[in-house]
Design a protein around this motif. Sequence first.
Motif, short mmCIF file in Angstrom:
data_model
loop_
_atom_site.label_atom_id
_atom_site.label_comp_id
_atom_site.label_asym_id
_atom_site.label_seq_id
_atom_site.Cartn_x
_atom_site.Cartn_y
_atom_site.Cartn_z
N LEU A 161 -15.82 -47.21 6.27
CA LEU A 161 -16.85 -46.22 5.95
C LEU A 161 -17.80 -46.02 7.13
CD1 LEU A 161 -17.73 -47.10 2.26
CD2 LEU A 161 -16.72 -44.98 3.10
N GLU A 162 -18.15 -47.07 7.80
CA GLU A 162 -19.04 -46.97 8.96
C GLU A 162 -18.37 -46.19 10.09
OE1 GLU A 162 -22.52 -46.90 10.55
OE2 GLU A 162 -22.18 -47.82 8.60
N ARG A 163 -17.10 -46.43 10.31
CA ARG A 163 -16.36 -45.67 11.33
C ARG A 163 -16.30 -44.20 10.95
NH1 ARG A 163 -11.26 -49.52 12.99
NH2 ARG A 163 -12.52 -51.07 14.04
N PHE A 164 -16.06 -43.92 9.68
CA PHE A 164 -16.01 -42.54 9.20
C PHE A 164 -17.36 -41.86 9.44
CE2 PHE A 164 -16.73 -39.42 5.81
CZ PHE A 164 -15.70 -38.54 6.07
N ARG A 165 -18.43 -42.54 9.09
CA ARG A 165 -19.77 -41.96 9.31
C ARG A 165 -20.01 -41.67 10.78
NH1 ARG A 165 -21.44 -46.50 5.97
NH2 ARG A 165 -21.34 -45.79 3.82
N GLY A 166 -19.63 -42.58 11.65
CA GLY A 166 -19.79 -42.37 13.08
C GLY A 166 -18.97 -41.19 13.58
N MET A 167 -17.75 -41.09 13.08
CA MET A 167 -16.90 -39.96 13.46
C MET A 167 -17.51 -38.64 13.01
SD MET A 167 -12.96 -39.17 12.30
CE MET A 167 -13.46 -39.01 10.60
N MET A 168 -18.03 -38.60 11.79
CA MET A 168 -18.62 -37.36 11.27
C MET A 168 -19.92 -37.04 12.00
SD MET A 168 -16.36 -36.18 9.36
CE MET A 168 -17.24 -34.74 8.80
N ASP A 169 -20.69 -38.05 12.40
CA ASP A 169 -21.91 -37.80 13.19
C ASP A 169 -21.54 -37.13 14.52
OD1 ASP A 169 -23.50 -38.92 11.23
OD2 ASP A 169 -23.73 -40.84 12.27
N GLY A 170 -20.51 -37.63 15.18
CA GLY A 170 -20.06 -37.04 16.43
C GLY A 170 -19.56 -35.63 16.23
N PHE A 171 -18.82 -35.40 15.17
CA PHE A 171 -18.29 -34.07 14.88
C PHE A 171 -19.43 -33.10 14.58
CE2 PHE A 171 -16.25 -30.92 12.05
CZ PHE A 171 -15.28 -30.46 12.92
N CYS A 172 -20.44 -33.57 13.87
CA CYS A 172 -21.58 -32.74 13.51
C CYS A 172 -22.31 -32.23 14.75
CB CYS A 172 -22.52 -33.53 12.59
SG CYS A 172 -23.80 -32.53 11.81
N ARG A 173 -22.32 -33.00 15.80
CA ARG A 173 -23.00 -32.60 17.04
C ARG A 173 -22.35 -31.39 17.70
NH1 ARG A 173 -24.05 -38.15 17.07
NH2 ARG A 173 -22.23 -38.75 18.30
N LEU A 174 -21.13 -31.05 17.32
CA LEU A 174 -20.48 -29.85 17.85
C LEU A 174 -21.22 -28.58 17.44
CD1 LEU A 174 -16.70 -30.57 17.13
CD2 LEU A 174 -17.89 -30.81 19.30
N PHE A 175 -21.97 -28.64 16.36
CA PHE A 175 -22.58 -27.47 15.76
C PHE A 175 -24.00 -27.24 16.25
CE2 PHE A 175 -19.22 -28.89 13.03
CZ PHE A 175 -18.57 -27.73 12.69
N ALA A 176 -24.17 -27.20 17.56
CA ALA A 176 -25.49 -26.95 18.14
C ALA A 176 -25.86 -25.48 18.03
CB ALA A 176 -25.52 -27.40 19.60
#
Length: 86
Positions: free
Chosen positions: A8-23
């Motif tokens: 779950l922590e890895r998933f959260r980290g992955m989604m945080d990184g993906f979310c940064r694409l949406f600047a």
Amino acid sequence: GPVAEENLERFRGMMDGFCRLFAGELTQEEVLAKAAKQYHFTWDSYEKVCVLERVVRSMTEYLVEQGRIGRRSRGGVMVYGPWKPE
């Protein structure tokens, strides 16, 4: 327990990184291109492109559902961005 929490922590980290694409405002194709560049995806087969499109669309919609990004229509094209969901 611990393995599930680690996943779950890895998933959260992955989604945080993906979310940064949406600047800024992006179409789904632009999201796919940015994700491919950021994560060094290869485009060497039709099958890989199809899988990547599905994965990126699912991740994008998940962020919309979580209220982390918004989506709206611009001239008949769906766009995503950092604004609050409508």
